[in-house]
Write a protein that holds these residues in place. Structure first.
Motif, PDB file in Angstrom:
ATOM      1  N   GLY A 178       0.787  -1.226   0.000  1.00  0.00           N
ATOM      2  CA  GLY A 178       0.000   0.000   0.000  1.00  0.00           C
ATOM      3  C   GLY A 178       0.815   1.271   0.000  1.00  0.00           C
ATOM      4  N   ARG A 179       2.138   1.152   0.136  1.00  0.00           N
ATOM      5  CA  ARG A 179       3.017   2.331   0.140  1.00  0.00           C
ATOM      6  C   ARG A 179       3.690   2.578  -1.200  1.00  0.00           C
ATOM      7  N   THR A 180       3.707   1.561  -2.078  1.00  0.00           N
ATOM      8  CA  THR A 180       4.455   1.704  -3.320  1.00  0.00           C
ATOM      9  C   THR A 180       3.706   1.067  -4.478  1.00  0.00           C
ATOM     10  N   ARG A 181       3.895   1.660  -5.635  1.00  0.00           N
ATOM     11  CA  ARG A 181       3.286   1.116  -6.860  1.00  0.00           C
ATOM     12  C   ARG A 181       4.033  -0.128  -7.322  1.00  0.00           C
ATOM     13  N   ARG A 182       5.317  -0.199  -6.991  1.00  0.00           N
ATOM     14  CA  ARG A 182       6.149  -1.285  -7.500  1.00  0.00           C
ATOM     15  C   ARG A 182       7.371  -1.452  -6.617  1.00  0.00           C
ATOM     16  N   TYR A 183       7.777  -2.703  -6.422  1.00  0.00           N
ATOM     17  CA  TYR A 183       8.905  -3.034  -5.549  1.00  0.00           C
ATOM     18  C   TYR A 183       9.950  -3.771  -6.381  1.00  0.00           C
ATOM     19  N   VAL A 184      11.181  -3.269  -6.387  1.00  0.00           N
ATOM     20  CA  VAL A 184      12.264  -3.873  -7.153  1.00  0.00           C
ATOM     21  C   VAL A 184      13.298  -4.421  -6.177  1.00  0.00           C
ATOM     22  N   MET A 185      13.494  -5.718  -6.192  1.00  0.00           N
ATOM     23  CA  MET A 185      14.497  -6.364  -5.339  1.00  0.00           C
ATOM     24  C   MET A 185      15.678  -6.785  -6.195  1.00  0.00           C
ATOM     25  N   THR A 186      16.894  -6.438  -5.775  1.00  0.00           N
ATOM     26  CA  THR A 186      18.075  -6.942  -6.467  1.00  0.00           C
ATOM     27  C   THR A 186      18.373  -8.348  -5.944  1.00  0.00           C
ATOM     28  N   SER A 187      18.233  -9.309  -6.842  1.00  0.00           N
ATOM     29  CA  SER A 187      18.511 -10.698  -6.535  1.00  0.00           C
ATOM     30  C   SER A 187      19.848 -11.071  -7.181  1.00  0.00           C
ATOM     31  N   THR A 188      20.035 -12.319  -7.514  1.00  0.00           N
ATOM     32  CA  THR A 188      21.365 -12.764  -7.925  1.00  0.00           C
ATOM     33  C   THR A 188      21.298 -13.978  -8.853  1.00  0.00           C
ATOM     34  N   VAL A 189      22.322 -14.127  -9.664  1.00  0.00           N
ATOM     35  CA  VAL A 189      22.500 -15.327 -10.476  1.00  0.00           C
ATOM     36  C   VAL A 189      22.594 -16.569  -9.600  1.00  0.00           C
ATOM     37  N   GLU A 190      22.963 -16.399  -8.335  1.00  0.00           N
ATOM     38  CA  GLU A 190      23.112 -17.543  -7.438  1.00  0.00           C
ATOM     39  C   GLU A 190      21.798 -18.258  -7.165  1.00  0.00           C
ATOM     40  N   VAL A 191      20.643 -17.672  -7.523  1.00  0.00           N
ATOM     41  CA  VAL A 191      19.384 -18.399  -7.357  1.00  0.00           C
ATOM     42  C   VAL A 191      19.340 -19.630  -8.264  1.00  0.00           C
ATOM     43  N   TYR A 192      20.211 -19.665  -9.259  1.00  0.00           N
ATOM     44  CA  TYR A 192      20.272 -20.801 -10.182  1.00  0.00           C
ATOM     45  C   TYR A 192      21.294 -21.849  -9.744  1.00  0.00           C
ATOM     46  N   GLU A 193      21.685 -21.844  -8.484  1.00  0.00           N
ATOM     47  CA  GLU A 193      22.752 -22.732  -8.039  1.00  0.00           C
ATOM     48  C   GLU A 193      22.391 -24.210  -8.159  1.00  0.00           C
ATOM     49  N   TYR A 194      21.105 -24.529  -8.275  1.00  0.00           N
ATOM     50  CA  TYR A 194      20.713 -25.931  -8.419  1.00  0.00           C
ATOM     51  C   TYR A 194      20.327 -26.281  -9.859  1.00  0.00           C
ATOM     52  N   GLU A 195      20.370 -25.299 -10.749  1.00  0.00           N
ATOM     53  CA  GLU A 195      19.938 -25.528 -12.133  1.00  0.00           C
ATOM     54  C   GLU A 195      21.181 -25.727 -12.995  1.00  0.00           C
ATOM     55  N   ASP A 196      21.675 -26.939 -13.044  1.00  0.00           N
ATOM     56  CA  ASP A 196      22.919 -27.223 -13.761  1.00  0.00           C
ATOM     57  C   ASP A 196      22.619 -27.464 -15.237  1.00  0.00           C
ATOM     58  N   ALA A 197      22.411 -26.386 -15.964  1.00  0.00           N
ATOM     59  CA  ALA A 197      22.049 -26.473 -17.374  1.00  0.00           C
ATOM     60  C   ALA A 197      23.242 -26.134 -18.249  1.00  0.00           C
ATOM     61  N   ALA A 198      23.355 -26.827 -19.380  1.00  0.00           N
ATOM     62  CA  ALA A 198      24.445 -26.547 -20.305  1.00  0.00           C
ATOM     63  C   ALA A 198      24.234 -25.207 -20.995  1.00  0.00           C
ATOM     64  N   ALA A 199      22.990 -24.904 -21.347  1.00  0.00           N
ATOM     65  CA  ALA A 199      22.665 -23.647 -22.017  1.00  0.00           C
ATOM     66  C   ALA A 199      22.379 -22.570 -20.973  1.00  0.00           C
ATOM     67  N   PRO A 200      22.512 -21.296 -21.352  1.00  0.00           N
ATOM     68  CA  PRO A 200      22.161 -20.216 -20.414  1.00  0.00           C
ATOM     69  C   PRO A 200      20.731 -20.373 -19.903  1.00  0.00           C
ATOM     70  N   VAL A 201      20.532 -20.133 -18.611  1.00  0.00           N
ATOM     71  CA  VAL A 201      19.228 -20.368 -17.997  1.00  0.00           C
ATOM     72  C   VAL A 201      18.339 -19.135 -18.119  1.00  0.00           C
ATOM     73  N   ALA A 202      17.084 -19.383 -18.412  1.00  0.00           N
ATOM     74  CA  ALA A 202      16.079 -18.320 -18.453  1.00  0.00           C
ATOM     75  C   ALA A 202      15.408 -18.210 -17.089  1.00  0.00           C
ATOM     76  N   GLU A 203      14.650 -17.151 -16.906  1.00  0.00           N
ATOM     77  CA  GLU A 203      13.993 -16.898 -15.622  1.00  0.00           C
ATOM     78  C   GLU A 203      13.084 -18.045 -15.204  1.00  0.00           C
ATOM     79  N   SER A 204      12.478 -18.718 -16.174  1.00  0.00           N
ATOM     80  CA  SER A 204      11.539 -19.793 -15.865  1.00  0.00           C
ATOM     81  C   SER A 204      12.193 -20.983 -15.176  1.00  0.00           C
ATOM     82  N   ALA A 205      13.528 -21.063 -15.212  1.00  0.00           N
ATOM     83  CA  ALA A 205      14.220 -22.176 -14.557  1.00  0.00           C
ATOM     84  C   ALA A 205      14.010 -22.172 -13.057  1.00  0.00           C
ATOM     85  N   VAL A 206      13.782 -20.998 -12.484  1.00  0.00           N
ATOM     86  CA  VAL A 206      13.470 -20.895 -11.059  1.00  0.00           C
ATOM     87  C   VAL A 206      12.205 -20.049 -10.919  1.00  0.00           C
ATOM     88  N   ASP A 207      11.088 -20.719 -10.706  1.00  0.00           N
ATOM     89  CA  ASP A 207       9.817 -20.030 -10.480  1.00  0.00           C
ATOM     90  C   ASP A 207       9.654 -19.814  -8.983  1.00  0.00           C
TER      91      ASP A 207
END
Length: 313
Positions: A87-116
């Protein structure tokens, strides 16, 4: 004039973001614990973001167009922020990290959908207040923080998954210096037997990206990375080219600690969502030499690289 709140943001790309916001005419409110002064031209609120009452009192009745959270590391912090800023803001931006993909061992570059984040389990009972635990579970803390925001469909938010950041004369991580010391002396640099490349972003580019994100209206996770993954060898070669007589020696190790930017699994991110949304990334290989010069200093850089590169496997 936009009303922007930045939580943290006193160093590295956070302060560059604030510079861009104030230069654009935005009114910027910086929230931190008061241990260091925010950039000039901002409103300063002192609060402990881990203390909900402290944060509520500091904010008073203020509302914002956008909040940029530079220092959200745990689901507990995310839970407090979601309650306080609802209720205080129209939009909230959190700086996250590539480290959220630490369990997604993919050969190709990972898209956002790899971690929902909507499917990530949140455990508030873990010792998130323990610095050693948090340091060892940095990626998981960010994953669960994202999940807290995603659990509320009425809380419009963005999670910017930031690639490894390089450049600037104020890089406090010491990771390039780790390599530079070994390149200067010819000491072996430990890497995994199979050493994967990773995606990176320049410190000025991530500040540009966050500034751009503030002005957009998309939500959800978004990867922020320059085009082109870099290997440990490429990083070290760029450092060796900067140091007179620099010599790179990579040594594969089966176990034990390896150098900061060497990876036994892929940390490459697909940046096509951000590109489709309208952000134009640079190429990491085009800015790498500049990033090395900024961080290590220009003194002593040879006119022509005379480095010797060796690989011992």
């Amino acid at each position: 004039m936009r009303e922007i709140c930045v939580i943290g943001g006193n160093r590295y790309f956070g302060k560059r973001l604030i510079d861009r916001l104030t230069a654009a005419g935005d009114r910027v409110t910086v929230v931190n614990r008061g241990s260091s002064a925010p950039p000039t031209g901002t409103v300063h609120l002192i609060a402990d973001r881990d203390d909900e009452d402290s944060l509520e009192k500091a904010l008073g009745s203020r509302t914002f167009d956008v909040v940029v959270d530079q220092v959200c590391y745990t689901p507990r912090q995310a839970e407090i922020a979601r309650r306080v800023f609802a209720g205080r803001t129209r939009r909230y931006v959190m700086t996250s990290t590539v480290e959220v993909y630490e369990y997604e061992d993919a050969a190709a570059p990972v898209a956002e959908s790899a971690v929902d984040p909507r499917t990530v389990a949140v455990d508030q009972g873990l010792p998130w207040g323990d610095p050693e635990f948090l340091d060892a579970h940095y990626g998981e803390g960010k994953r669960q923080a994202e999940a807290v925001f995603a659990a509320d469909p009425f809380f419009p938010h963005v999670t910017v998954r930031v690639a490894h950041v390089l450049g600037g004369d104020d890089d406090f991580t010491g990771r390039l210096e780790h390599y530079a010391e070994r390149v200067r002396t010819g000491e072996a640099i430990a890497v995994p037997p199979v050493n994967h490349p990773a995606t990176y972003i320049h410190v000025e580019e991530i500040a540009d990206f966050l500034f751009w994100t503030v002005g957009e209206d998309f939500t959800g996770p978004v990867n922020a990375a320059s085009h082109g993954p870099l290997t440990t060898r490429e990083l070290c070669d760029a450092i060796a080219a900067h140091l007179p007589g620099g010599r790179t020696l990579l040594r594969a190790v089966e176990s034990g600690e390896v150098s900061p930017f060497s990876f036994s699994r892929s940390y490459g991110m697909d940046n096509s969502r951000a590109t489709r949304l309208g952000f134009a990334f640079g190429d990491a290989r085009e800015w790498l030499a500049r990033a090395v010069a900024e961080t290590l200093g220009k003194a002593g850089r040879p006119a022509e690289a005379d480095a010797v590169t060796a690989l011992s496997m």
